[in-house]
Structures are given as structure tokens and as C-alpha cells.
Write an enzyme that holds these catalytic residues in place. Structure first.
Site, short mmCIF file in Angstrom:
data_model
loop_
_atom_site.label_atom_id
_atom_site.label_comp_id
_atom_site.label_asym_id
_atom_site.label_seq_id
_atom_site.Cartn_x
_atom_site.Cartn_y
_atom_site.Cartn_z
N HIS A 82 35.00 36.69 27.22
CA HIS A 82 35.32 35.44 27.88
C HIS A 82 34.05 34.62 28.08
O HIS A 82 32.95 35.15 28.10
CB HIS A 82 36.02 35.70 29.21
CG HIS A 82 37.40 36.25 29.03
ND1 HIS A 82 38.23 36.50 30.10
CD2 HIS A 82 38.10 36.57 27.93
CE1 HIS A 82 39.39 36.96 29.65
NE2 HIS A 82 39.33 37.02 28.33
N GLU B 295 32.70 33.07 30.66
CA GLU B 295 31.83 33.37 31.80
C GLU B 295 31.10 34.69 31.60
O GLU B 295 29.93 34.82 31.99
CB GLU B 295 32.60 33.34 33.13
CG GLU B 295 33.77 34.29 33.23
CD GLU B 295 35.08 33.76 32.70
OE1 GLU B 295 36.08 33.86 33.41
OE2 GLU B 295 35.11 33.28 31.55
N CYS C 7 39.64 35.27 34.97
CA CYS C 7 40.60 36.37 35.05
C CYS C 7 40.04 37.41 36.04
O CYS C 7 38.91 37.29 36.49
CB CYS C 7 40.80 37.01 33.67
SG CYS C 7 39.38 37.95 33.07
N CYS D 121 36.70 39.18 34.79
CA CYS D 121 35.50 38.33 34.88
C CYS D 121 35.13 38.04 36.34
O CYS D 121 33.96 37.86 36.65
CB CYS D 121 35.70 37.04 34.10
SG CYS D 121 35.69 37.32 32.30
#
Length: 144
Positions: A70, A72, A98, A101
Site C-alpha cells: 500500500h 503508506e 486499512c 497499514c
């Protein structure tokens, strides 16, 4: 006055994160992230496959492959490989984090998350709120 100036910067950084997300090879979602500390961009990231893997994020059925990183996570990992630190930083991200993360964000020492779209599963946001992280949703990036 200070809040208005902060909002102006928040919108600008989110627009940058949006542009960064466009670099992603993922078809389903293109997500961009920028990490800012002491008014300086210390990292950036977008969702995609790990280094050395072909740039196809989805399988034949159109589902995202499990190993796609992802935005981040990529931005945080970039900081980890540098001399910088995320402690006290703000994460600007186009899609709210999510739950996986969210753990990374909290553990990295990020204290503020600004996002422009809420992810369907809000458990990541709920975790960040419980962890005391300042959350801000800014949907209209173009107004002053």
C-alpha cells in the site's frame, strides 16, 4: 487564521499525493501518500508490487495480489531506509488506511493523518483514533 493556512497546506499536500498515486500501475485503485515533517516532505509512496516484481497488481480475475504494498507502507518503508524519522510527522493519503497499514502508521510515530477518501472498511481509522492520532478528512481539494 492559522487553521485556514493549515487547511491550504493540507489541500496542497493531498493534491500532491493524488498526483503521486497516478504513478501506480494498479488498475483497481491508485493510491498516493506523502509524509511531511517540519514543513518538509520526507517521503512519498504509491501502491504497487515489491521491487523486482512485474508491475501487475491484479490477478486474472481482477483481484489485487496479496503482496501488493500500500502507498503508506511504501512511504514509511522509504523513511526506514533513510536517515529520517516519521516521529511527529503527518501522513497525507488519498484513501484512508486499512487496518494493517494503521498499525504501521502508529508504530512509525506518525501523529496526524489527512486523507481525501474513506476506505470502505473503517477499522483502520477506528484503530488510529483509539491510538490518539489526529485524523482529518478533506474531500474538496480544489476550494481555498
Amino acid at each position: 487564521m492559522k487553521e485556514k493556512k493549515q487547511l491550504k497546506y493540507d489541500r496542497a499536500y493531498l493534491r500532491m499525493a493524488t498526483e503521486w498515486g497516478k504513478l501506480s500501475y494498479c488498475k483497481r485503485k491508485q493510491v498516493g501518500a506523502i509524509i511531511v515533517k517540519d514543513r518538509m516532505i520526507i517521503s512519498d509512496g504509491y501502491n504497487g508490487t515489491p521491487t523486482g516484481f512485474e508491475n501487475f497488481c491484479e490477478d486474472d480475475e481482477g483481484y489485487t495480489k496479496w503482496y501488493v504494498l500500500h502507498a503508506e507502507a511504501n512511504a514509511i518503508l522509504k523513511v526506514a531506509a533513510s536517515t529520517q524519522s516519521c516521529i511527529g510527522a503527518t501522513l497525507y493519503i488519498t484513501l484512508s488506511p486499512c487496518k494493517e497499514c494503521s498499525k504501521l502508521i502508529h508504530q512509525a510515530g506518525i501523529i496526524r493523518v489527512v486523507y481525501s477518501k474513506a476506505y470502505k472498511d473503517d477499522s483502520g481509522l477506528r484503530f488510529l483514533k483509539k491510538a490518539g492520532i489526529d485524523l482529518k478528512l478533506i474531500e474538496d481539494l480544489d476550494s481555498q
